[in-house]
Design a protein around this motif. Sequence first.
Motif, PDB file in Angstrom:
ATOM      1  N   LEU B 577      -4.846 -20.288  13.898  1.00 62.96           N
ATOM      2  CA  LEU B 577      -4.653 -21.658  14.824  1.00 62.96           C
ATOM      3  C   LEU B 577      -3.350 -22.513  14.471  1.00 62.96           C
ATOM      4  N   ARG B 578      -2.960 -22.564  12.822  1.00 57.11           N
ATOM      5  CA  ARG B 578      -1.673 -23.236  12.828  1.00 57.11           C
ATOM      6  C   ARG B 578      -0.540 -22.366  13.573  1.00 57.11           C
ATOM      7  N   ARG B 579      -0.558 -21.315  13.505  1.00 58.75           N
ATOM      8  CA  ARG B 579       0.432 -20.534  14.210  1.00 58.75           C
ATOM      9  C   ARG B 579       0.445 -20.381  15.482  1.00 58.75           C
ATOM     10  N   VAL B 580      -0.730 -20.618  16.017  1.00 52.14           N
ATOM     11  CA  VAL B 580      -0.707 -20.886  17.681  1.00 52.14           C
ATOM     12  C   VAL B 580      -1.329 -22.189  17.645  1.00 52.14           C
ATOM     13  N   PRO B 581      -0.279 -23.150  18.000  1.00 52.56           N
ATOM     14  CA  PRO B 581      -0.661 -24.568  17.697  1.00 52.56           C
ATOM     15  C   PRO B 581      -1.509 -25.218  18.961  1.00 52.56           C
ATOM     16  N   ASP B 582      -1.204 -24.468  20.161  1.00 48.49           N
ATOM     17  CA  ASP B 582      -2.179 -25.107  21.144  1.00 48.49           C
ATOM     18  C   ASP B 582      -3.575 -24.325  21.545  1.00 48.49           C
ATOM     19  N   ALA B 583      -3.854 -23.340  20.643  1.00 48.88           N
ATOM     20  CA  ALA B 583      -4.839 -22.510  20.956  1.00 48.88           C
ATOM     21  C   ALA B 583      -6.250 -23.348  20.437  1.00 48.88           C
ATOM     22  N   ARG B 584      -7.202 -23.058  20.906  1.00 48.96           N
ATOM     23  CA  ARG B 584      -8.445 -23.544  20.506  1.00 48.96           C
ATOM     24  C   ARG B 584      -9.585 -22.199  20.077  1.00 48.96           C
ATOM     25  N   THR B 660     -10.521  -7.101  15.285  1.00 49.69           N
ATOM     26  CA  THR B 660     -11.449  -6.964  14.138  1.00 49.69           C
ATOM     27  C   THR B 660     -10.531  -6.615  12.801  1.00 49.69           C
ATOM     28  N   LEU B 661     -11.028  -6.929  11.676  1.00 51.37           N
ATOM     29  CA  LEU B 661     -10.377  -6.480  10.304  1.00 51.37           C
ATOM     30  C   LEU B 661     -11.401  -5.587   9.860  1.00 51.37           C
ATOM     31  N   ALA B 662     -11.175  -4.134   9.896  1.00 53.14           N
ATOM     32  CA  ALA B 662     -12.089  -3.202   9.315  1.00 53.14           C
ATOM     33  C   ALA B 662     -11.953  -3.084   7.904  1.00 53.14           C
ATOM     34  N   GLY B 663     -12.968  -3.100   7.282  1.00 52.51           N
ATOM     35  CA  GLY B 663     -13.010  -2.810   5.691  1.00 52.51           C
ATOM     36  C   GLY B 663     -13.591  -1.543   5.082  1.00 52.51           C
ATOM     37  N   GLU B 664     -14.237  -1.527   3.915  1.00 48.44           N
ATOM     38  CA  GLU B 664     -14.710  -0.345   3.412  1.00 48.44           C
ATOM     39  C   GLU B 664     -16.336  -0.038   3.736  1.00 48.44           C
ATOM     40  N   THR B 665     -17.099  -1.223   3.777  1.00 46.97           N
ATOM     41  CA  THR B 665     -18.543  -1.062   3.886  1.00 46.97           C
ATOM     42  C   THR B 665     -18.806  -0.701   5.543  1.00 46.97           C
ATOM     43  N   PHE B 666     -20.001  -0.275   5.356  1.00 46.51           N
ATOM     44  CA  PHE B 666     -20.399   0.165   6.859  1.00 46.51           C
ATOM     45  C   PHE B 666     -20.489  -0.953   7.661  1.00 46.51           C
ATOM     46  N   SER B 667     -21.101  -1.889   7.373  1.00 45.97           N
ATOM     47  CA  SER B 667     -21.022  -3.372   8.315  1.00 45.97           C
ATOM     48  C   SER B 667     -19.732  -4.076   8.445  1.00 45.97           C
ATOM     49  N   SER B 668     -18.460  -3.745   7.642  1.00 45.50           N
ATOM     50  CA  SER B 668     -17.361  -4.034   7.894  1.00 45.50           C
ATOM     51  C   SER B 668     -16.729  -3.433   9.017  1.00 45.50           C
ATOM     52  N   ARG B 669     -17.402  -2.144   9.333  1.00 45.24           N
ATOM     53  CA  ARG B 669     -16.573  -1.519  10.392  1.00 45.24           C
ATOM     54  C   ARG B 669     -17.429  -1.135  11.626  1.00 45.24           C
ATOM     55  N   TRP B 683      -6.818  -2.645  18.689  1.00 44.21           N
ATOM     56  CA  TRP B 683      -7.682  -4.095  18.290  1.00 44.21           C
ATOM     57  C   TRP B 683      -8.182  -3.820  17.047  1.00 44.21           C
ATOM     58  N   ILE B 684      -7.872  -2.951  16.210  1.00 42.57           N
ATOM     59  CA  ILE B 684      -8.336  -2.949  14.825  1.00 42.57           C
ATOM     60  C   ILE B 684      -7.173  -3.106  14.023  1.00 42.57           C
ATOM     61  N   THR B 685      -7.435  -3.881  13.027  1.00 44.78           N
ATOM     62  CA  THR B 685      -6.394  -4.138  11.986  1.00 44.78           C
ATOM     63  C   THR B 685      -7.008  -3.746  10.531  1.00 44.78           C
ATOM     64  N   THR B 686      -6.324  -3.580   9.461  1.00 48.97           N
ATOM     65  CA  THR B 686      -6.944  -3.281   8.365  1.00 48.97           C
ATOM     66  C   THR B 686      -6.630  -4.339   6.892  1.00 48.97           C
ATOM     67  N   SER B 690      -1.990  -8.572   8.942  1.00 46.50           N
ATOM     68  CA  SER B 690      -1.934  -7.838  10.442  1.00 46.50           C
ATOM     69  C   SER B 690      -3.093  -8.544  11.140  1.00 46.50           C
ATOM     70  N   TYR B 691      -4.154  -8.788  10.681  1.00 45.31           N
ATOM     71  CA  TYR B 691      -5.221  -9.309  11.518  1.00 45.31           C
ATOM     72  C   TYR B 691      -4.565 -10.749  12.088  1.00 45.31           C
ATOM     73  N   CYS B 692      -4.257 -11.626  11.193  1.00 41.90           N
ATOM     74  CA  CYS B 692      -3.335 -12.915  11.565  1.00 41.90           C
ATOM     75  C   CYS B 692      -2.170 -12.383  12.538  1.00 41.90           C
ATOM     76  N   ASP B 693      -1.303 -11.566  12.151  1.00 43.69           N
ATOM     77  CA  ASP B 693      -0.120 -11.211  13.179  1.00 43.69           C
ATOM     78  C   ASP B 693      -0.567 -10.961  14.307  1.00 43.69           C
ATOM     79  N   GLU B 694      -1.344 -10.121  14.556  1.00 37.79           N
ATOM     80  CA  GLU B 694      -1.877  -9.294  15.832  1.00 37.79           C
ATOM     81  C   GLU B 694      -2.779 -10.526  16.603  1.00 37.79           C
TER      82      GLU B 694
END
Lengths: 474, 748
Positions: B577-584, B660-669, B683-686, B690-694
């Motif tokens: 939100l700081r990097r996209v200042p007009d976003a909600r 999304t930001l995928a991790g190791e656990t089942f529920s993180s994916r 649309w998947i980041t790791t 990269s989640y923020c950049d994307e």
Amino acid sequence: MYDEPHILSKAREFIRSNRASAARPLVDALDQLGFDPLVVAELDATLLSKSGRRAEAKLRIDEALRSAPADLALLLLRAELSLDMGDANCAAASAAAGVVASPANARANALLGLALLRLGHAADALVCLTKARSLDPAKPAFHQTIAEIHMAMGGFAEAQATLAAAVARFPEAHSLRAAATETSLRCGNYPGVVELASAACAAGIAGASVFSALGRAHTRLGRNGQAAEAFAEALKLAPCDASIQHLCASVGLRTAPDRAPPAFVETTFDTLADRYDQEAIATGYRLPELFRTHLRDFADRGRPVQNLLDLGCGTGLLAAATGPFDQGITGIDLSARMLGRAAKTGAYAELWHEDAAGFVLRDERQWDVIVMSDVLPYFGDIAAILQGAARRLSPGGSLVVALDELVSNAEPDRMAPRSWHLERDGRYRHAGFYLSMAAAHAGLQIGSSERLDLRMGRDRTGDSRVAILTRIAS
Amino acid sequence: MTRQSRNVSFALRNIECFDTPTAARDSTLMSRLNLAIERQKAGHVHEARLEMQALAQADKGWDEPVFRLADSHRAEGDDSRAGERYRDCLMRNPRHHDALLGLAATQLRIGNILAAQTTLLRCCRLHRASSAAWDLLGLAFGSSQDCAEAERAYSRAQALAPQDMAIALRRVDAAIAAGTADTELIRLEQATEADALDIVLLTARGVLLDRLGRRDEAIDILEAASIIAPAASQPALELANALLHVDRNKEAERALTAAIALLPDQWLLRNNRAVILLRLLRYHDARREIEDLIATQGERVGLLCNLATALTALGEQDAGLAAATRATEVAPDQHLPWRTVINSLAYTPGVTAQAMLDAGRRAAAALRHEGKAPLVRDLDRNRRLRIGLLSTQLKTHPVGWLTLAGFEHLDPRAFELICIGTPETGDPMSKRFRAIASEWHPTPDPDPERAAAEIRDLNLDILIDLSGYGDRGLMALCAFRCAPVQIKWVGMQNHSTGMPEIDWFIADRWEVPVGLEAYYSERLLHLPDGYVCYSPPSYAPTVAPLPALRNGFVTFGCFNNLSKITPAVIATWSEILRRVPDARLLLKTHQFGDPFTAGALHQAFESAGIARSRIELRGGSPHRALLAEYGDVDFVLDPFPYTGGLTTCEALWMGVPTLTLAGETFSSRHAASHLSNVGLPDWITTDRASYCDEAVRRSSGIHALAALRNGLRSRVKDSPLCDAPRFAAGLSDAFRRAWRDHCSSHTS
């Protein structure tokens, strides 16, 4: 010690929400506490009626009314109960007394209208319901009943307009949406069904009956893919509904059953009943004429027909085309609406609201002629019903059947020919060889058989077959 | 605690003061005995006993001092000495009613059931009008499984004490055990018709209906009893229990609140109400209730576990995990704390697959495994298989939305479905499960061992757990090995179960990619596409145009529950939100209906430098309305490490993609799986950067977002995610593979 007003209020709440087993102990408690006996009688009778003990309920009300003949709640309850019990006269009398006691009571006027409708006074019924609606315009059921009366009076356009207005007024009422689509279907207004159903879907309140009607309308309009989607949605909402399961089978979403469920047949013909004769005349339905010829031939063989069993009698088109018989004609049909019209012809000695296959198993009389004009298209496997009918034929009697013929495109040496196939409209087609096999299995032989166009309208031409079956001589 | 075991302690009369006829006694002796009793009550047990012994010595024909001495030992739990003293008392007075009962109670407690029965039969013969004697005799016969005798004894007791609710309810239990429940029900129906104001009998009738599984009728009768006699606690309690069984939680909470008002000292009732509040998603109220109970009752395991659940649901994941961990310290050998740890851990920032697997193994180790060898059935590899679906959630629930379409399209000639654990209700999805099930077994026995035995008796070939360790989750029953092949699928499927008795784990190549297999104790049953099949609702609104086109700014959204929104997630979203200042940012979940909870989240964002005006929090709403609100979202920011499952599918159906930001656990994916399944792997980041950049990059591509949104519903509809026949074919192959593997392992 006991909060009687609270107990009463909860008892009424439970009755309204159909929780009879919660209401019963409360009503018994009020009774034991010596609460107002008229109120207790009303509640008791309501509960008895809801549990199917209508005769006891009626006695309870009659007894209470003897001490308070003008009690409005009891009068209206008796009117409702009498309607349920098929006693329209008593219902009319009770509701009329209710109207006299309270002319501005919407429910009293509505009940009087319903009773008058049952007694065949549709115009008067319309007046009563219109008054009820003006007294309580916020009740969707009154609008729906007015549309029903219009349908009964043949006012298809008025019925649809009434429901369209009601849907606009009560957009959240599921029952009105369902009634509107069903009515348009009964009127043969398939684009109208699609429009209403699509609006219901967009509003997110389409129930199973709306999706089912939408699917049937799409089928009639030849939009098979959309019909299948609509039936699939209907099945999600009513997974145990036999009619919807059958419609899903008809579009290949499920395995085809051996026969159409009676509920499907009943719904189908109830839907068609209002305009059945009209369309039959308009499209030149030929079976009555063929049938008359057969009866003449039968008589020419020196043996007058004593009795006739008309399985799937519908509105009575066949009976109307024949003369009277010594022992009369017995008609059987699954559609109450069809039977209502058949009764009006006065041609039948007996009419039974029953499944044809069940009747030939249950009833042990014998018949000179049995006719099944539009029965076999609702059976895939016809062996059992032919066997049943064969057992009911008197010596020398004949069985007249009509069916939709299946013409197999399969190359005989590559694929086994199919005996029957479920079509998109929920009817079955049968191969000619299969009719012969099933008949032989039932001890019958085909005396004569003619392929012709029997069916009304649609896209069916030259694909029906009428066959006259007689017992194989032993 | 069952009614029968409670019986031993409360069937005996608690005499406040010595009241035996005193005609022949010296009044001084009697005064001394009364004084001794008072001393005992004041805690001077030793002095009191010495005095009682002295009095017994002083008058060898007097029974009462010996009886009091016996009672004193029994109160202390010394059944052996108490028994001796009761016998002494009976030597002095063989008809002593309370001594006979006391002796029988001690005999029962030490397991000498036959002796207890003999004592009680004697007591009943001597004191035919003693309801307590007949009542305890009923218990004694019940203990030796002489159910018919037990019922007869309770019947006598009830005739003598018709207003005793406990006896009436014990008689109900006895009738069920004796196989005469139908007769008892008729008796109760007739009796309550004859006397509609008899609340004891009306309550007993309701309880019996409940025990017979006729829940709706039971609720009706018990509610009627509560209305007729609002001051009676038992009908309200029984009503609350019955309502809970069928998930009518709001009504259950009302009934329980009424019972608590009548029995304010019973803390367990308040704990039960806290559990209902959790089920009603009123986490803040639940937390207050539990914290208050911990303050007065101490750190009890159940309370700590419930607190952990409430805290996690309120977004205080670390505190939730701490409470659960504390519960494991209080009761390291119990299963409940460990499963609570798992349920908190899955949401905790930075959780690793190894940590989840370890926790699963620890929870499984706390279950009873002593048991049963794997079941071997007809090892025909191709025969029709009986598949059990074990869950309390075969209804409108993520389990239904993500599995039902697949089950509906299985070939019924190849698989027979048996549903276990879900009460019968009018729920639309439950009806769909009902329609495809050949058998429906609504409620397993509350005792896990008996429940497992019941399931084993169903002769299943495969048992699929669809409940996990969630609230009323039934997965623990799998530890008893209920079927030869046991599989874990949707339903708190947050990671490996760690349970040796669960053989397979349904997954896909995106949920468990190469390299992560080692973190699963089960064998992986990979489906060819995604591991679930989404069945979208017919009432979903049409996809709305991209809101950024009308707003001129991007609105990020997240409709996942608050448990998933961790401090790390808040920090990450704040950076975006700081990097996209007009976003909600639009967040929607039922917890935000509570102003306190919503205020706390606003505060968290404000602390991260994000103005309150940029964060919109919306509370719960009906499902269609919720779906319509995706019309206000341009794209979803997925939480982590617990990502959106059903929520991601719903967003996609409404034309809204998820980053999304995928991790190791089942529920993180979960989200990674669904996005891959519909062809949106970009649309998947790791990692967080990269989640923020994307998110920032996507925010600048409004027209690309609009184009994607326009075609997304049809894309999803045509994708394997919604292709039920295709999914069912894969599922069918997976079940067959698991079965054939079982056959091979038992034929080689």
